[in-house]
Design an enzyme around this catalytic site. Structure first.
Site, PDB file in Angstrom:
ATOM      1  N   ALA A  59     -66.329 -32.379  35.766  1.00 24.52           N
ATOM      2  CA  ALA A  59     -66.338 -32.489  36.696  1.00 24.52           C
ATOM      3  C   ALA A  59     -65.042 -32.333  37.651  1.00 24.52           C
ATOM      4  CB  ALA A  59     -67.429 -33.256  37.207  1.00 24.52           C
ATOM      5  N   HIS A  60     -64.424 -32.192  38.744  1.00 25.12           N
ATOM      6  CA  HIS A  60     -63.620 -32.407  39.599  1.00 25.12           C
ATOM      7  C   HIS A  60     -62.774 -34.261  38.632  1.00 25.12           C
ATOM      8  CE1 HIS A  60     -65.043 -35.416  42.141  1.00 25.12           C
ATOM      9  NE2 HIS A  60     -65.648 -35.111  41.992  1.00 25.12           N
TER      10      HIS A  60
END
Lengths: 345, 345, 345
Positions: A240-241
């Site tokens: 994820a980010h």
């Protein structure tokens, strides 16, 4: 491509025993050897197969002594395993030796393309992107605007690299890899629905990184999602980010790492593991497959299992008792009955 | 693209303090600020960083009072966080402002294409498909026959939308998303193998839906798989045939929902959750990551965990005891021994 | 495409009751029937809907007797369900009846292309590859060098088949499937980082195999990863290098099988299951969703659940007690207290 025993022996600095004109055009395991293939024998456990293998050529240690007649042509070398491994690499390089620019492909005039690159048909290179020397971009890859891909990196068919992302040297991105899609960020608004938080960071992948087929690495909300030098990611992983993964960490297939988590160096993470966001995982940590990590792990080299995970030895001991729960319950009920009876006496 | 402090201040209706000609071409967090970037300070917890940040421009609240000299140029606004967020959106729009039809692309003559669309190179639009105004179809997307994509929706590189599927307005489908592949339906036949059940329904995605990279949503066997307004799906999620997901429900990465299950509105579902087919999940339900849902959840707002899942507080209490199982077993054995001894006395 | 009741009745050898010119251009469930669609009634449980359905035509059993007026045109056949199913297949064939070679596509001159194939725009066929008769290769597929794809197999949009892999007859590979990416093999070297082990085997997929969207099947290190006849794989599954999956085994979405594991025939494996490498799973084994398999299963037909998994009945019994753990602990504490008190008396 066909090779003779003679040619292979020269390459490996070995000596031929048998027919130097024996030809092979493929490789096989000694126990599954077929005519026209090359095999090797390094582990004495497999010695028996050399008398029955159908492989045309077998690489053996110079110390190997046959106890019965061998049909295959032998190539004797100092270390059969190492020689075979180096042949594999040579073979792999030949098979994947792509060069030139196939048409139709789309290269924006503002892009910079290095020397000796391969750009497959239907590949797309966006504005201002910089492609290093020796880079291979297989057919149908997408490289957005302002992307940097450094020397000798390979993107297999259908990789997507969104704009502003950076890929280091000598990386392999397998088919279907997606680098830099938006992070999953939404803020609830007054109408009780969600408004997207713009995701304007990027992904930075350092050198010698391997990314497996179908794996997705999201861009940072702000700043960078970072995959450090030497990291190896298997297939269908979700990063994820704003995650950061430390040097030489290895992650098996289908694991997911939620936003902003930092994973240390030299970690080994099994398949289908889930790691919650905003955590920190120390260097050298090992996480068993299917575990769920809900809190930071601060002890270097800790080994954990379970969902939520805890120390793996404790987990294994606990699981032994877990499997006995029905009989444990019966025992408790009997104890209780006995006690009640005695109290009632 | 470079912007001066003066230009940004005009955009935000703020006032410049420092060099109005200071230039930025990127964004950063204040604690990681680099020269040439713009940052912001909203949370007083981060005040200390404004004295050391290398960011060239920092947006601050009009009420901010510096306690030491600040090197960066400041832009004072009423609400620094909101101003920065609106800049992010503007920036995002500029970066993603694609228009026109790149060549080569494939648009069937029977397709209807709206105004102000972007169709990237190597994109494919099939027969009778209808593409709304302002739609962006990035390179290498596949839009089958008889597909409808409504206004202002974006399909990032390499999305696939099978025939007869419908996508609403203002949706984002990220790279590698697959909409409308066949549902997984097979009927055993007389020869003890499987015969495919034709999957001839479609997928309907309503407005304002976000679908993360690599997520797959299968078409219905008959009828429609439906993703309601405002649903947000993360990466690598699997939605099976005939599933329906209610308005504004949010699902994290790698979760799977099996065939014909109906999920309510405003649910929050964690990552790597598995939901069995033919269930019904009430509105507002929350499901912890890695949970397994094997029966319908009928209570609105219920929060569950575990595999199979039950009430989350109960699960947490239970897991505390689970971790103590080995010592619990020892205790039981001791109690039993004591009892036996006493009985024997 | 529109069809009249008359045309459909001729196809199904049924008789029309009502308007033979009633037209349909789609299909629906009887309880959701819309004007212009065709539906069917086979299960008497649904009888009530025939009086209210808006479907224009309904296929019914010849034995059906209406108890009130029916608005829809009826088609009477011997077996309504079978007739409808055969219509589905015909419909599906018409919808997917693609032929010819769209341009631009890339077919290496050394490739062999069979009769009646479909090659979509932006598809890529590499050197020496052999494409059988009736094969459909949708747009943007990638077929590497030396690949064999046998008769009547379909690759939907954006499939990738790496070099040297083989796909059997009458297979369906859905969008985004990746066949033959490198296995995940690395050997630690002296510098404490990882050196890639060349992956030079291939993948062999036999006849009648279905592979769901986004699923990845890695090539063997040496030899072949093998998917036997009739195997059905759902979406987003990971099959590692050198795995073998036996005939007619069915695997649900998001399951992962690690390297060199052999799975028997006729197994049924649920979603999100993880199977460790180098194991052997007997024929006919069933594995519940989300289970983790850490040791070989040698008993044919065994059914297991849990992570690590054991016999499913035992697992279910154990889980019942697991959910009562907090009250069990309380009980033990009370028993202990009572015992201590009695001992102290």
């Amino acid at each position: 491509m066909k090779f003779t025993a003679q040619q292979i022996a020269e390459l490996l600095k070995g000596s031929v025993e048998g027919n130097p004109q024996a030809e092979v055009n493929g490789l096989s395991k000694i126990e599954e050897g077929k005519p026209g293939t090359l095999s090797f024998l390094a582990n004495p456990k497999y010695n028996e197969y050399i008398y029955t293998t159908k492989a045309s050529i077998v690489i053996v240690n110079s110390t190997f002594e046959a106890e019965s007649p061998v049909e295959a042509t032998l190539i004797r070398v100092a270390d059969a395993y190492k020689s075979f491994a180096s042949l594999l690499e040579i073979y792999n390089q030949i098979v994947n030796d792509k060069k030139g620019i196939e048409q139709p492909s789309f290269v924006d005039p503002s892009a910079t393309i290095g020397k000796d690159v391969y750009i497959g048909a239907f590949a797309y290179i966006g504005k201002n992107s910089v492609i290093g020397d020796g880079v291979k971009i297989y057919p149908q890859c997408y490289v957005g605007d302002n992307v940097v891909i450094k020397d000798n990196t390979t993107l297999f068919a259908g990789c997507r690299v969104y704009s502003f992302c950076q890929i280091g040297k000598e990386c392999n991105l397998h088919a279907g890899v997606i680098i830099g899609a938006d992070g999953f960020g939404f803020a609830p608004n007054e109408q009780n629905n969600y408004k997207k938080v713009p995701q304007i960071g990027n992904v930075i992948i350092e050198d010698h990184v391997e990314v497996g087929a179908g794996t997705t690495i999201d861009r940072a909300t702000l700043g960078s999602t970072i995959i450090r030098k030497g990291v190896k990611l298997d297939n269908l992983i979700q990063i994820a980010h704003n995650v950061e993964i430390g040097e030489n960490t290895v992650i098996a297939a289908q694991t997911g790492v939620a936003g902003s988590t930092k994973i240390g160096k030299n970690c080994m993470i099994g398949g289908q593991v889930g790691i919650v966001g905003h955590l920190s995982i120390a260097n050298g940590v090992k996480i068993a497959a299917q575990s769920g990590i809900g809190t930071s792990i601060t002890t270097e080299g800790e080994i954990v299992q379970g969902s939520p995970a805890f120390n793996i030895s404790d987990y294994k001991r606990t699981y032994v008792v877990f499997k006995k729960l029905p009989q444990l319950e019966r025992k408790i009920n009997e104890i209780e009955k006995t006690q009640v009876n005695k109290t009632a006496e």
